[in-house]
Design an enzyme around this catalytic site. Sequence first.
Site, PDB file in Angstrom:
ATOM      1  N   LYS A  66       0.840  -1.235  -0.071  1.00  0.00           N
ATOM      2  CA  LYS A  66       0.101   0.068  -0.113  1.00  0.00           C
ATOM      3  C   LYS A  66       0.807   1.202  -0.030  1.00  0.00           C
ATOM      4  O   LYS A  66       1.927   1.163   0.150  1.00  0.00           O
ATOM      5  CB  LYS A  66      -0.594   0.092   1.273  1.00  0.00           C
ATOM      6  N   ARG A 167     -11.274   0.513  14.450  1.00  0.00           N
ATOM      7  CA  ARG A 167     -11.066   0.997  12.839  1.00  0.00           C
ATOM      8  C   ARG A 167     -12.201  -0.085  12.228  1.00  0.00           C
ATOM      9  O   ARG A 167     -13.213  -0.224  12.607  1.00  0.00           O
ATOM     10  CB  ARG A 167      -9.581   0.965  12.622  1.00  0.00           C
ATOM     11  N   TYR A 306      14.003  31.544   4.359  1.00  0.00           N
ATOM     12  CA  TYR A 306      12.626  32.342   4.617  1.00  0.00           C
ATOM     13  C   TYR A 306      12.689  32.703   6.189  1.00  0.00           C
ATOM     14  O   TYR A 306      13.115  31.677   6.894  1.00  0.00           O
ATOM     15  CB  TYR A 306      11.458  31.647   4.360  1.00  0.00           C
ATOM     16  N   MET A 354       9.770  24.718   0.045  1.00  0.00           N
ATOM     17  CA  MET A 354       8.918  23.827  -0.731  1.00  0.00           C
ATOM     18  C   MET A 354       9.755  23.095  -1.718  1.00  0.00           C
ATOM     19  O   MET A 354       9.380  21.659  -1.700  1.00  0.00           O
ATOM     20  CB  MET A 354       7.864  24.663  -1.696  1.00  0.00           C
TER      21      MET A 354
HETATM   22  C1  LIG Z   1      -0.575  -1.189   7.000  1.00  0.00           C
HETATM   23  C2  LIG Z   1      -1.095  -2.466   7.658  1.00  0.00           C
HETATM   24  C3  LIG Z   1      -0.444  -3.729   7.700  1.00  0.00           C
HETATM   25  C4  LIG Z   1       1.389  -3.681   7.670  1.00  0.00           C
HETATM   26  O1  LIG Z   1       1.849  -3.069   8.880  1.00  0.00           O
HETATM   27  P1  LIG Z   1       3.372  -3.049   9.116  1.00  0.00           P
HETATM   28  O2  LIG Z   1       3.263  -2.486  10.476  1.00  0.00           O
HETATM   29  O3  LIG Z   1       3.682  -2.039   8.158  1.00  0.00           O
HETATM   30  O4  LIG Z   1       3.867  -4.382   8.870  1.00  0.00           O
HETATM   31  C5  LIG Z   1      -0.817  -4.945   7.914  1.00  0.00           C
HETATM   32  N1  LIG Z   1      -2.118  -5.109   8.140  1.00  0.00           N
HETATM   33  C6  LIG Z   1      -3.032  -3.997   7.923  1.00  0.00           C
HETATM   34  C7  LIG Z   1      -4.694  -3.933   8.085  1.00  0.00           C
HETATM   35  C8  LIG Z   1      -2.330  -2.656   7.579  1.00  0.00           C
HETATM   36  O5  LIG Z   1      -3.314  -1.479   7.327  1.00  0.00           O
END
Ligand SMILES: *Cc1c(COP(=O)(O)O)cnc(C)c1O
Length: 415
Positions: A66, A167, A306, A354
């Site tokens: 992801k 969650r 800046y 930036m």
């Molecule tokens: C991001 C995520 C992981 C991986 O987590 P890490 O700590 O990066 O290994 C696993 N399961 C879910 C549901 C996640 O959102």
Amino acid sequence: MTRSRKSTKSPPPGFEVGQASWIEISAKALKRNVSVFRGLLAGKAEAHDGAGSSKNIAPALGAVLKSNAYGHGMEEALSILHPIVDVLLVTTAREAFAIRRQESKRELSRRRLIVMGAVDSKEIENLARLGVEAVLSGDYVSSHIDVLKRVGLRLRVHVHVDTGLGREGYALEDMATVAEMFEKNSDTMELVGICSHFANVEDVTEQDYARKQLQMFDQAAAKLEALSRAAIERHMAASAAAIVLPSARLDVVRAGISIYGLWPSAETRLSARVLNDDLPRLSPSLSWRCRPQLIKQIESGSYVGYGCTWRASRPTRIAVLPVGYFDGYPRIVSGRAHVLVGGMRCPIIGRVMMNHMVADVTGVPDCDYESLVTLIGTDGKEQVAAETLASWAQTINYEIVARLGSHLDRFIIDG
Ligand SMILES: *Cc1c(COP(=O)(O)O)cnc(C)c1O
């Protein structure tokens, strides 16, 4: 800077002048981290503390890709990880579609691919067509079923149970309803797995809360299995739990940050040291570098940046770097950060802008336009770890790497 140039084996094309920073990904490091996980998962399963299935085969290794592979570049990470892990996981359907596109482009076979986050009913049809698995967590299910019925496709589905993260996920009490839903809709939805996510493994060295979550998960899984009269896959562990809580490894491990060679936290590292005689050797695979855009001498008394927050107290040689907060270098580190040039620490002076920041390179007389500047990574004996930049920015390594701009060029340096 012959010495520091050597550290980049294939200098990226088009970057002779310091116009932009780039990211280097070490394929070797990624492969080494996969081996570390394979070793952990093949290890003897610990005595079960009332949780988990007691199968004797090693859990499957899932790699989480992801968020642009935690900033490492989805395409680059995929090209290395695809052949050597068992499952790929992402958050959104878009990310899954991008992976399927890469697979066809590279003529790779389709890997198991799971979308962990919410998906739209407009995306459901393509997910099913592309053999992507989805995670249900309590919402929108009826519209998804309608779509699947209409197009006559069956989707492979995992059920998310909220065991205390607050969650995504169904409650433990919902398992009867969920089982009934699968029974009624077996033509459109195939129950493949059940999953949950830990809330508090990384922040502590004692895993009481995690063990409670695991117990609740075990109950939910047992209930769903009994009601649906099917064996389903169980998965719960991200990197930290996979390393420090062997009973949480279950059937699939979902490893993100540590596949990229980073520790989930200092606490996790400490726990791992206590737990394993041999600390798992994770190798960071990402380096972030640039070359100076401009090098010049400024007089004592001149200001930099800046707000005129920095003033030279002596004649100073500065290097203007083509990196700023747009690229993911946190502005909050102004006044505390350093970069590496020729294996030496050079402070960032004035504010991070930036698209620019300025390093004091007075201490590196041979710094020139060919010099490599390391923002994250190693140069000679010095290192700026993602954790170092994270601690200057009062955040965690996850945020630092995940926010590295997707516009930055990424190169595999040893693939
Ligand atoms: C991001 C995520 C992981 C991986 O987590 P890490 O700590 O990066 O290994 C696993 N399961 C879910 C549901 C996640 O959102």
